[in-house]
Design a protein around this motif. Structure first.
Motif, PDB file in Angstrom:
ATOM      1  N   ARG A 246       0.872  -1.177   0.000  1.00  0.00           N
ATOM      2  CA  ARG A 246       0.000   0.000   0.000  1.00  0.00           C
ATOM      3  C   ARG A 246       0.910   1.229   0.000  1.00  0.00           C
ATOM      4  N   LEU A 247       0.821   2.030  -1.055  1.00  0.00           N
ATOM      5  CA  LEU A 247       1.732   3.143  -1.266  1.00  0.00           C
ATOM      6  C   LEU A 247       0.953   4.453  -1.327  1.00  0.00           C
ATOM      7  N   LEU A 248       1.577   5.521  -0.835  1.00  0.00           N
ATOM      8  CA  LEU A 248       0.968   6.847  -0.870  1.00  0.00           C
ATOM      9  C   LEU A 248       1.960   7.850  -1.445  1.00  0.00           C
ATOM     10  N   ILE A 249       1.499   8.613  -2.441  1.00  0.00           N
ATOM     11  CA  ILE A 249       2.248   9.750  -2.979  1.00  0.00           C
ATOM     12  C   ILE A 249       1.732  11.008  -2.310  1.00  0.00           C
TER      13      ILE A 249
ATOM     14  N   ARG B 120       4.471   2.347   2.559  1.00  0.00           N
ATOM     15  CA  ARG B 120       5.498   3.326   2.235  1.00  0.00           C
ATOM     16  C   ARG B 120       4.838   4.610   1.750  1.00  0.00           C
ATOM     17  N   VAL B 121       5.373   5.746   2.216  1.00  0.00           N
ATOM     18  CA  VAL B 121       4.856   7.055   1.833  1.00  0.00           C
ATOM     19  C   VAL B 121       5.994   7.843   1.200  1.00  0.00           C
ATOM     20  N   TYR B 122       5.733   8.420   0.029  1.00  0.00           N
ATOM     21  CA  TYR B 122       6.729   9.209  -0.696  1.00  0.00           C
ATOM     22  C   TYR B 122       6.309  10.683  -0.672  1.00  0.00           C
ATOM     23  N   ASP B 123       7.070  11.503   0.038  1.00  0.00           N
ATOM     24  CA  ASP B 123       6.792  12.937   0.042  1.00  0.00           C
ATOM     25  C   ASP B 123       7.578  13.583  -1.090  1.00  0.00           C
ATOM     26  N   LEU B 124       6.878  13.982  -2.133  1.00  0.00           N
ATOM     27  CA  LEU B 124       7.508  14.605  -3.290  1.00  0.00           C
ATOM     28  C   LEU B 124       7.298  16.112  -3.314  1.00  0.00           C
ATOM     29  N   GLN B 125       6.628  16.641  -2.270  1.00  0.00           N
ATOM     30  CA  GLN B 125       6.459  18.084  -2.123  1.00  0.00           C
ATOM     31  C   GLN B 125       7.662  18.677  -1.405  1.00  0.00           C
TER      32      GLN B 125
END
Length: 376
Positions: free
Chosen positions: A18-21, A105-110
């Motif tokens: 389960r992934l979050l952008i 996993r969470v990807y902070d691209l901000q």
């Protein structure tokens, strides 16, 4: 897991994770982040992928086939979190929702304070971000990476690679227009006698900061020439947000009589409607603003008019040769802190109309036959 503690963990997520952008804004940045979504799906076909995004920008991604759900990030409603009861309730509600999802996993691209905070509060065991994130956002990550790439698209994909994702494909920027917005666009074009098959040009003359605006009288002179030649069907749609319409008055007043009858100012009420029109166009001409990056994602030929911002970092991805910029901005050692000079148009005003016109002829003359964008 405490904020700021770096942990080794596995090198990458498992398929089925389960992934979050996390990339709430701005609209152009959201469009440029779509290759991350596509890359994650390409590497993990069975993953569940969500995206934390500003509600106003959700149209740009909500119909993407690789996305499970767009989760609204109401920045305005949460302004004053911890100080205003209503904002605190909204913020806590979002935190509870993120924790219920139990993201692997969470990807902070901000890479800003708010995004770093909600990345941390997601409760995910693996919180990924740039080691040089601004505003202290990196304290919300426990997997911080240095990425030595220039363009923001390459940096974001580089972040995935640094975190163990084996990238399986070339960057995929494709956007998918909601079907109802494509129908709205087709209805608008038909009502105004604009033949999408013959072609028309979309011109987006505004941007978030005035220093990115090529002057309105220059855009008017350019539009007069597009109509007179004619170029791409000789019809023009001038695109702007409703609150920017007053700013278009100098452009309207500078149009000659011939152009005035072939230029329209559509009242787009949503990002989806904007996408619907851009996706039917034969050419998109824009400052460094969202319309430029939406045009790329919709597969349109584009011409970018840049002033103080660096197209090597934030230009239309894959269209480096379709950008016009003042000679001064290309000089070695050039510096211009546009954040401190938001209303200073002195740099971008150095671009002559003839230079942009030459770029239009080159792009329009060498671009492949126009294809109708997909609606879903």
């Amino acid at each position: 897991m405490a904020a700021g503690v770096q942990v080794p963990g596995p090198t990458g997520p498992r398929d089925g994770a389960r992934l979050l952008i996390v990339r709430p804004s701005a609209l152009g940045d959201v469009a440029r982040t779509v290759p991350v979504l596509a890359a994650l799906r390409g590497s993990f076909p069975n993953a569940s992928i969500d995206w934390l995004v500003h509600p106003a920008y959700a149209d740009a991604i909500r119909c993407h086939p690789d996305l499970r759900e767009a989760i609204p990030f109401d920045r305005k409603g949460m302004s004053g979190f911890g100080l205003r009861p209503s904002a605190t309730r909204k913020g806590l509600s979002l935190i509870r929702r993120l924790r219920r999802e139990r993201y692997d996993r969470v990807y902070d691209l901000q890479g800003l304070a708010r995004s770093g905070f909600f990345t941390w509060m997601s409760g995910s065991r693996h919180r990924v971000g740039f080691a040089d994130a601004r505003e202290g956002a990196a304290w919300g990550y426990n997997r911080r990476h240095h990425v030595n790439k220039v363009h923001t698209v390459d940096r974001m994909l580089g972040l995935l690679a640094a975190d163990g994702v084996a990238l399986q494909q070339e960057p995929d920027l494709r956007l998918y227009t909601p079907a109802e917005d494509q129908r709205w666009a087709d209805s608008y074009l038909a009502k105004h006698g604009i033949d999408a098959e013959r072609g028309f040009v979309c011109v987006a003359p505004t941007a978030q900061w005035r220093c990115k605006w090529w002057p309105m009288d220059r855009y008017a002179a350019l539009i007069n020439r597009i109509v007179a030649e004619p170029c791409c069907g000789g019809r023009v749609l001038v695109l702007a947000a409703p609150h920017e319409f007053d700013e278009l008055l100098p452009l309207r007043e500078a149009l000659d009589a011939q152009a005035a009858g072939r230029v329209d100012f559509p009242p787009t009420a949503s990002v989806g409607q904007l996408m619907g029109l851009l996706g039917r166009s034969g050419l998109v001409i824009s400052n460094d603003s969202a319309s430029l990056h939406l045009g790329v994602g919709l597969g349109r030929p584009v011409v970018g008019v840049f002033g103080p911002t660096d197209p090597r970092r934030v230009g239309p991805y894959g269209h480096d040769d379709a950008v016009v910029q003042p000679d001064a901005a290309r000089e070695p050692g050039f510096t211009f802190d546009y954040r401190k000079h938001r209303d200073d148009q002195s740099l971008i005003a150095q671009i002559p109309v003839a230079t942009v016109w030459s770029m239009i002829l080159r792009v329009a003359g060498t671009s492949p036959d126009r294809q109708t964008s997909k609606a879903v």
